[in-house]
Design an enzyme around this catalytic site. Structure first.
Site, mmCIF file in Angstrom:
data_model
loop_
_atom_site.group_PDB
_atom_site.id
_atom_site.type_symbol
_atom_site.label_atom_id
_atom_site.label_comp_id
_atom_site.label_asym_id
_atom_site.label_seq_id
_atom_site.Cartn_x
_atom_site.Cartn_y
_atom_site.Cartn_z
ATOM 1 N N ASN A 409 0.841 -1.198 0.000
ATOM 2 C CA ASN A 409 0.000 0.000 0.000
ATOM 3 C C ASN A 409 0.878 1.252 0.000
ATOM 4 O O ASN A 409 1.555 1.539 0.995
ATOM 5 C CB ASN A 409 -0.911 0.027 1.221
ATOM 6 C CG ASN A 409 -1.724 1.309 1.297
ATOM 7 O OD1 ASN A 409 -2.681 1.490 0.559
ATOM 8 N ND2 ASN A 409 -1.327 2.233 2.175
ATOM 9 N N GLU A 410 0.892 1.970 -1.112
ATOM 10 C CA GLU A 410 1.428 3.325 -1.266
ATOM 11 C C GLU A 410 2.936 3.449 -1.151
ATOM 12 O O GLU A 410 3.468 4.572 -1.148
ATOM 13 C CB GLU A 410 0.741 4.298 -0.283
ATOM 14 C CG GLU A 410 -0.752 4.422 -0.527
ATOM 15 C CD GLU A 410 -1.434 5.537 0.238
ATOM 16 O OE1 GLU A 410 -2.562 5.895 -0.139
ATOM 17 O OE2 GLU A 410 -0.838 6.048 1.211
ATOM 18 N N ASN A 411 3.684 2.347 -1.090
ATOM 19 C CA ASN A 411 5.121 2.471 -0.910
ATOM 20 C C ASN A 411 5.852 2.850 -2.191
ATOM 21 O O ASN A 411 6.849 3.589 -2.148
ATOM 22 C CB ASN A 411 5.698 1.179 -0.335
ATOM 23 C CG ASN A 411 5.182 0.914 1.068
ATOM 24 O OD1 ASN A 411 4.708 1.822 1.745
ATOM 25 N ND2 ASN A 411 5.241 -0.328 1.507
ATOM 26 N N SER A 455 -0.391 -0.608 -4.775
ATOM 27 C CA SER A 455 -1.538 0.271 -4.982
ATOM 28 C C SER A 455 -1.223 1.585 -4.291
ATOM 29 O O SER A 455 -0.998 1.612 -3.072
ATOM 30 C CB SER A 455 -2.801 -0.350 -4.395
ATOM 31 O OG SER A 455 -3.931 0.427 -4.662
ATOM 32 N N HIS A 474 -4.783 6.356 -6.339
ATOM 33 C CA HIS A 474 -5.317 6.794 -5.047
ATOM 34 C C HIS A 474 -5.603 8.278 -5.141
ATOM 35 O O HIS A 474 -4.693 9.077 -5.390
ATOM 36 C CB HIS A 474 -4.330 6.521 -3.914
ATOM 37 C CG HIS A 474 -4.178 5.075 -3.566
ATOM 38 N ND1 HIS A 474 -3.575 4.635 -2.400
ATOM 39 C CD2 HIS A 474 -4.559 3.948 -4.224
ATOM 40 C CE1 HIS A 474 -3.588 3.313 -2.367
ATOM 41 N NE2 HIS A 474 -4.170 2.873 -3.474
#
Length: 817
Positions: A409-411, A455, A474
């Site tokens: 997630n978002e890394n 993501s 996102h």
């Protein structure tokens, strides 16, 4: 045959020289709560009072007898949280450093005292950080240095409650000759025939080495068996005419029992049973004129995913029972949701979660557990992550609901945009996991499912990781800085996160903040607002549409919930209208883990916010919406939110049909004045093919005058309604609300009543806050707008006796007069 003894009873927690009863599964916090030694950290500001728990060492103890003639005894922990040393009969039998793995220790011949000593998670994280060096993190806690549920260390919706304990079942297994060490069913469908390939590995005792073993597999009357002398075997069988498993709304969810047995010449040794479903899943990431797609395809059917993000349903995850999973997921299905993304800062959920999704037809997108941090790729973390991924891929792959593995997630986004790259100065940060290790593991163990690196992720470094035209996106600029009208500024290929905050239900606040005079900035409210400048963003979002209700908490509470529902609806309506360019939305978030102001549709006490009811509307198979902007193109509509933030260049009527049948309807369009009079009307006949969208320009004579504060547009078809107000609510000439209220008991249902509201004037976003009647009361209807002369019937369950005055005190609607 293998003997299994569950070790759930007789545990103690050692605390300051005392021995307290301990629940297994459980954690230190819940045991201290049960003993009355701490108060509920969810209430008021008590979270601060228990911070010491996460910085202490803790020991769990029990007595274990050894009573078996089998050759081997294994002590199996399905989950230890987190840094633990296991001592049995005075001997150290193992150490653990990973909450997300199963651990198995050979304890043959041992009996007596079993101790599990947990070191502080902070101490373990500090030890690892000293080995690997510092890495960037969105939060000031060390979650990336320990394989533990990251949100235990706090998040922008969660408390900092750093747990320790035996959080999943523990058992003693006695076995001889051989046991099933892993079973991997690869389930596919080809030309109507279900195909099952079972790959298994066995572990043998010294006596079992070299013995011929026989494995047998059965599904729906079909079977296969194989004899082998090594440690691995493959069995294949066909199920002719297998019924397909479908996502909810697309078909049924038939499940088949899959059984595997292991035996030798002397008889059965071990067995394994799961339920499987036959379906195919693909992820279409083809390039096209719009960019790079991201479309889930199940059984050949291309889907617009109607999703929500899932976080742990309780900060103390052992309190989430199978019944609670089913309740929460049934609430998701009731909101017409068909995909649940398990977010990477939580846990790989219990099998009960995935069982419920299998039965309800909810697709599962599973993150590997990496979130919002740069993760070292050196030892000791790398080996733990390899083992953790293998463990959970094998455990979860039988579930047909599971359709996608996601690396993080978002890394990837964080590396590019959050100033990580210069701070890292070449140090590892997780890219090798997401683009190397994890896709290799998925390809090796579970090639029947797609994998995506993260993501958001555009598919390669050729594009920005969060490029809306490529892959997953996102959308957080809107909540952080803009009006929700800006959701319509683009058409991402797949919106994997977006959302808007609101406070929880009033009864939830009253329970969590007893005795507090509630205000947006009262001490308890601020403590239960974990987002950076969360209240500032709530108020700025509110002020774009309404005068800020200074000193009126009830009105502030209602209007912030209104804005949350409107904001999420604005995004979904726009993006759904651009199918198939946009192929899904995943709302942040479905649920909460404690009572808090957050982006959730269901609050921390399990009460539905108005957003949940709005999701039911905007995620329905058939949706009618009015969008600022003209024409039927797939680009930006621009120019306002269709709900009180500007006029744009005309209006578009979108008729969205995600059902399997043609939608032939007549849409009645009425240009109305605020007092109820009709200025102009027309009927448009529309035919929308299955799984399609029709976009039509609204005729000019029906578009409300953008300079007028007294006009709006209503579109009605088959019981569905869409509304467009050309100016913000604070500028619209709403009449003073006038309505009649009736309270009608439901015959034979003592705790149910029907509340009937009959409108004499325009009632915008009417809401009955039924929990004001009592903590158990709930309404079946969220926000509803009534025109003069219209009526709504709201069913309330769990309701004590109420009067008309009680109902009026619990009814709210937009009133700017």
């Amino acid at each position: 045959m293998k003997d299994v003894t569950q070790l759930t009873d007789g545990w103690s927690l050692l605390h300051d020289g005392e021995s307290l009863p301990a629940a297994v599964p459980g954690c230190v916090h819940t045991d201290l709560l049960a003993a009355g030694l701490i108060e509920d950290p969810y209430i008021g500001e008590r979270e601060k009072e228990v911070a010491w728990i996460g910085r202490r060492d803790w020991t769990y103890r029990t007595e274990v007898a050894h009573d078996s003639a089998h050759e081997r005894a294994d002590l199996v922990f399905e989950g230890l949280d987190t840094a633990a040393t296991v001592t049995f009969a005075g001997r150290t039998v193992g150490t653990t450093r990973n909450m997300h793995r199963t651990h198995r220790f050979d304890v043959t011949g041992l009996a007596g005292e079993l101790d599990v000593r947990f070191g502080s998670a902070y101490d373990e994280a500090d030890r690892v950080r000293a080995l690997t060096g510092d890495r960037p993190n969105v939060y000031p806690e060390p979650s990336q240095y320990i394989r533990k549920m990251a949100c235990n260390f706090g998040w922008d919706w969660g408390p900092t409650l750093v747990t320790a304990g035996i959080w999943r079942p523990v058992r003693l297994e006695h076995w001889s000759t051989a046991r099933l060490a892993s079973v991997r069913p690869l389930v596919t469908v080809e030309d109507g025939t279900g195909r099952v390939e079972v790959r298994l590995t066995v572990e043998r005792t010294a006596r079992g080495a070299g013995r011929t073993l026989t494995a047998a597999v059965s599904v729906d009357g079909a079977g296969a068996e194989v004899s082998f002398e090594g440690d691995e075997a493959v069995l294949r069988l066909d199920v002719p005419g297998a019924r397909l498993w479908w996502p909810r709304g697309y078909g049924e969810q038939p499940l088949y029992d899959l059984g595997v047995t292991l035996r030798d010449a002397d008889g059965p040794l071990d067995s394994w049973h799961r339920r499987i479903g036959f379906r195919t899943v693909e992820l279409d990431r083809s390039a096209d004129e719009h960019g790079t797609g991201f479309t889930l395809v199940v059984n050949g059917e291309r889907l617009f995913a109607r999703g929500v993000n899932w976080i742990p349903d309780d900060a103390f995850v052992t309190r989430v029972t199978p019944e609670r999973y089913r309740t929460r997921l049934a609430q998701a299905a009731d909101a017409n949701i068909d995909l649940v993304r398990i977010w990477g800062g939580g846990i790989y959920e219990d099998d009960a979660f995935y069982d419920a999704c299998d039965e309800l037809g909810l697709l599962v997108w599973q993150d590997f557990l990496f979130a919002c941090s740069a993760y070292p790729e050196e030892q000791p973390l790398r080996g733990e992550i390899d083992a953790e991924a293998r463990d959970n891929v094998v455990r979860l792959m039988p579930h047909p609901s599971l359709v996608l593995w996601n690396g993080n997630n978002e890394n990837l986004w964080g590396f590019r945009d959050w100033d990580w790259e210069p701070a890292l100065a070449g140090d590892s940060w997780g890219e090798g996991y997401y683009l190397g290790l994890l896709p290799r593991i998925v390809a090796e163990l579970d090639p029947t499912r797609p994998y995506t690196a993260g993501s958001p992720w555009s598919g390669s470094w050729d594009h920005h990781p969060n490029d809306p035209a490529h892959g997953t996106h996102h959308s957080w600029e809107v909540w952080n800085r803009q009006d929700y009208a800006e959701y319509r500024a683009d058409v991402p290929r797949f919106v994997a996160e977006f959302g808007w905050q609101a406070p929880p239900a009033m009864a939830t606040l009253r329970r969590a903040l007893p005795g507090e005079t509630l205000a947006p900035d009262s001490p308890g409210m601020l403590h239960h607002q974990k987002a950076e400048d969360g209240n500032g963003k709530l108020n700025r979002g509110l002020a774009r549409h309404f005068p800020l209700p200074e000193g009126d908490f009830d009105r502030w509470h209602h209007l912030t919930q209104v804005v949350q529902a409107r904001a999420v609806a604005a995004g979904i309506e726009h993006w759904r209208s651009h199918w198939p360019v946009c192929a899904g939305t995943v709302v942040w978030q479905l649920n909460d883990c404690w009572p808090v102001s957050s982006w959730a549709a269901i609050d921390g006490d399990g009460r539905l916010k108005p957003l949940h009811h709005e999701l039911r509307r905007v995620y329905a198979d058939r949706l009618l919406t009015l969008l600022p902007g003209s024409g039927s193109g797939s680009g930006s509509d621009g120019g306002g939110d269709g709900d009180g933030s500007g006029t744009g260049a005309g209006l578009t009527l979108a008729v969205v049909n995600q059902s399997a049948t043609e939608w032939r309807t007549s849409v009645a369009l009425r240009r109305l004045e605020s007092g109820g009079g009709t200025l102009h009307r027309a009927v448009l006949d529309v035919t929308a093919a299955p799984r399609s969208v029709v976009r039509l320009p609204v005729p000019d004579g029906l578009v409300p005058d953008g300079a007028s504060a007294k006009e709006f547009l209503a579109a009605d078809a088959d019981g569905l309604r869409a509304l467009h107000f050309p100016v913000p609510d604070k500028d619209f000439a709403y009449p003073r609300p006038s309505y009649d209220v009736g309270v009608e008991p439901v015959p034979g249902q003592g705790d149910r009543v029907d509340v009937v509201v009959s409108a004499h004037t325009l009632l915008r976003d009417l809401l009955l806050q039924a929990d004001r009647f009592g903590p158990s009361a709930a309404a079946d209807t969220g926000l509803v707008t009534l025109l003069p002369g219209e009526q709504v019937r709201i069913r309330v369950t769990g309701c004590p006796p109420v009067t008309e005055a009680d109902v009026r005190a619990a009814l709210f609607c937009v009133d700017t007069a």
